[in-house]
Design a protein around this motif. Structure first.
Motif, PDB file in Angstrom:
ATOM      1  N   MET A 150       0.842  -1.195   0.000  1.00  0.00           N
ATOM      2  CA  MET A 150       0.000   0.000   0.000  1.00  0.00           C
ATOM      3  C   MET A 150       0.875   1.242   0.000  1.00  0.00           C
ATOM      4  O   MET A 150       1.987   1.235   0.543  1.00  0.00           O
ATOM      5  CB  MET A 150      -0.880   0.001   1.259  1.00  0.00           C
ATOM      6  CG  MET A 150      -1.921  -1.098   1.295  1.00  0.00           C
ATOM      7  SD  MET A 150      -3.326  -0.762   0.227  1.00  0.00           S
ATOM      8  CE  MET A 150      -4.147   0.536   1.148  1.00  0.00           C
ATOM      9  N   PHE A 207       1.428  -2.800   4.544  1.00  0.00           N
ATOM     10  CA  PHE A 207       0.136  -2.190   4.857  1.00  0.00           C
ATOM     11  C   PHE A 207       0.031  -1.984   6.355  1.00  0.00           C
ATOM     12  O   PHE A 207       0.752  -2.604   7.138  1.00  0.00           O
ATOM     13  CB  PHE A 207      -1.038  -3.035   4.356  1.00  0.00           C
ATOM     14  CG  PHE A 207      -1.133  -4.391   4.995  1.00  0.00           C
ATOM     15  CD1 PHE A 207      -1.829  -4.579   6.176  1.00  0.00           C
ATOM     16  CD2 PHE A 207      -0.540  -5.492   4.396  1.00  0.00           C
ATOM     17  CE1 PHE A 207      -1.931  -5.839   6.765  1.00  0.00           C
ATOM     18  CE2 PHE A 207      -0.634  -6.756   4.970  1.00  0.00           C
ATOM     19  CZ  PHE A 207      -1.321  -6.922   6.157  1.00  0.00           C
ATOM     20  N   LEU A 231      -5.517  -1.225   6.963  1.00  0.00           N
ATOM     21  CA  LEU A 231      -5.579  -2.682   6.857  1.00  0.00           C
ATOM     22  C   LEU A 231      -4.774  -3.312   7.983  1.00  0.00           C
ATOM     23  O   LEU A 231      -3.683  -2.841   8.317  1.00  0.00           O
ATOM     24  CB  LEU A 231      -5.012  -3.141   5.518  1.00  0.00           C
ATOM     25  CG  LEU A 231      -5.671  -2.582   4.268  1.00  0.00           C
ATOM     26  CD1 LEU A 231      -4.965  -3.107   3.022  1.00  0.00           C
ATOM     27  CD2 LEU A 231      -7.158  -2.913   4.227  1.00  0.00           C
ATOM     28  N   GLN A 267      -5.159 -11.491   2.655  1.00  0.00           N
ATOM     29  CA  GLN A 267      -6.528 -10.988   2.588  1.00  0.00           C
ATOM     30  C   GLN A 267      -6.810 -10.262   3.901  1.00  0.00           C
ATOM     31  O   GLN A 267      -7.471 -10.790   4.796  1.00  0.00           O
ATOM     32  CB  GLN A 267      -7.513 -12.133   2.375  1.00  0.00           C
ATOM     33  CG  GLN A 267      -7.353 -12.835   1.057  1.00  0.00           C
ATOM     34  CD  GLN A 267      -8.395 -13.920   0.859  1.00  0.00           C
ATOM     35  OE1 GLN A 267      -9.350 -14.081   1.633  1.00  0.00           O
ATOM     36  NE2 GLN A 267      -8.245 -14.689  -0.205  1.00  0.00           N
ATOM     37  N   LEU A 324     -10.110  -4.654   6.893  1.00  0.00           N
ATOM     38  CA  LEU A 324     -10.283  -3.211   6.890  1.00  0.00           C
ATOM     39  C   LEU A 324     -10.717  -2.785   8.283  1.00  0.00           C
ATOM     40  O   LEU A 324     -11.670  -3.344   8.834  1.00  0.00           O
ATOM     41  CB  LEU A 324     -11.346  -2.817   5.854  1.00  0.00           C
ATOM     42  CG  LEU A 324     -11.721  -1.348   5.768  1.00  0.00           C
ATOM     43  CD1 LEU A 324     -10.542  -0.529   5.234  1.00  0.00           C
ATOM     44  CD2 LEU A 324     -12.941  -1.174   4.882  1.00  0.00           C
ATOM     45  N   VAL A 366      -9.099   3.592   1.242  1.00  0.00           N
ATOM     46  CA  VAL A 366      -8.220   2.475   1.602  1.00  0.00           C
ATOM     47  C   VAL A 366      -8.565   1.238   0.775  1.00  0.00           C
ATOM     48  O   VAL A 366      -7.675   0.562   0.249  1.00  0.00           O
ATOM     49  CB  VAL A 366      -8.287   2.181   3.121  1.00  0.00           C
ATOM     50  CG1 VAL A 366      -7.603   0.867   3.460  1.00  0.00           C
ATOM     51  CG2 VAL A 366      -7.664   3.333   3.905  1.00  0.00           C
ATOM     52  N   ALA A 375      -6.134  -0.632  -1.804  1.00  0.00           N
ATOM     53  CA  ALA A 375      -5.802  -2.044  -1.575  1.00  0.00           C
ATOM     54  C   ALA A 375      -6.036  -2.871  -2.836  1.00  0.00           C
ATOM     55  O   ALA A 375      -5.199  -3.705  -3.206  1.00  0.00           O
ATOM     56  CB  ALA A 375      -6.623  -2.598  -0.408  1.00  0.00           C
ATOM     57  N   PHE A 385      -4.501  -6.621  -3.664  1.00  0.00           N
ATOM     58  CA  PHE A 385      -5.182  -7.501  -2.716  1.00  0.00           C
ATOM     59  C   PHE A 385      -6.455  -8.030  -3.367  1.00  0.00           C
ATOM     60  O   PHE A 385      -7.252  -7.249  -3.891  1.00  0.00           O
ATOM     61  CB  PHE A 385      -5.525  -6.754  -1.422  1.00  0.00           C
ATOM     62  CG  PHE A 385      -4.337  -6.467  -0.555  1.00  0.00           C
ATOM     63  CD1 PHE A 385      -3.815  -7.444   0.270  1.00  0.00           C
ATOM     64  CD2 PHE A 385      -3.728  -5.230  -0.589  1.00  0.00           C
ATOM     65  CE1 PHE A 385      -2.704  -7.183   1.068  1.00  0.00           C
ATOM     66  CE2 PHE A 385      -2.623  -4.958   0.207  1.00  0.00           C
ATOM     67  CZ  PHE A 385      -2.109  -5.939   1.031  1.00  0.00           C
ATOM     68  N   LEU A 430     -10.818  -8.216   0.699  1.00  0.00           N
ATOM     69  CA  LEU A 430     -10.686  -7.533   1.986  1.00  0.00           C
ATOM     70  C   LEU A 430     -11.781  -8.054   2.903  1.00  0.00           C
ATOM     71  O   LEU A 430     -12.892  -8.343   2.460  1.00  0.00           O
ATOM     72  CB  LEU A 430     -10.860  -6.020   1.830  1.00  0.00           C
ATOM     73  CG  LEU A 430      -9.813  -5.280   1.022  1.00  0.00           C
ATOM     74  CD1 LEU A 430     -10.149  -3.793   0.960  1.00  0.00           C
ATOM     75  CD2 LEU A 430      -8.420  -5.497   1.590  1.00  0.00           C
TER      76      LEU A 430
END
Length: 173
Positions: free
Chosen positions: A4, A60, A79, A88, A91, A112, A116, A121, A124
């Motif tokens: 990130m 992250f 994250l 994975q 959040l 975010v 991500a 990713f 999430l």
């Protein structure tokens, strides 16, 4: 592993990885929840500096959420791999109570999540206490869907997930 960016921004907000500079306002946030353990400012600075270092290593972490116009810190969003995995992540967000209700949590969480997915990713997660109706509304707006219910420490937790938009599930490189 996806990485990130260290900073994000929206029209109203700036997000930057948290560090020791955020100790005082973060202690005020912690104090709003009586179940949280009290810390000194120095302990909190050390904890947040360690958290920043871990975020840089992991790719992250949690961002301080600041009002773009004034620079005032109003909470955090980012994250974590607390209950989920690094591949994975979960959040997470929380605002100082005086800033709840202005759409800031939704705006920060959307920024975010978008970053991500742009980073690669594929999924999430969000884990929310069953009592937390405002978080369910935010996550619904962002396209998260319920997956399962678990228990932890006497609390009922709802797991929600969101898959990356089509074509945004592979790490850029």
């Amino acid at each position: 592993m996806p990485t990130m960016p260290a900073e994000l921004s929206t029209e109203r907000l700036r997000l930057r990885l948290r560090d020791g500079r955020d100790a005082e306002w973060n202690l005020a946030l912690i104090a709003e929840d009586p179940s949280q353990e009290a810390r000194t400012v120095e302990e909190e600075r050390d904890r947040l500096d360690a958290q920043r270092s871990a975020a840089e290593d992991a790719g992250f972490g949690l961002y301080a959420v600041e009002l773009a116009e004034s620079g005032e810190a109003i909470g955090y969003c980012g994250l974590v791999a607390r209950r989920a995995s690094a591949a994975q992540p979960e959040l997470a967000y929380e605002l100082l109570r005086r800033h709840v209700g202005g759409g800031y949590a939704t705006e920060a969480a959307a920024a975010v999540a978008d970053a991500a997915f742009d980073a690669g990713f594929p999924v999430l997660w969000a884990v929310v206490g069953s009592w937390n109706a405002p978080s369910f509304r935010i996550l619904d707006k962002l396209g998260f869907r319920p997956s399962r219910v678990t228990g932890e420490g006497g609390k009922v937790l709802v797991w929600l997930y969101r898959k990356a938009p089509r074509g945004r599930h592979r790490a850029r490189g």
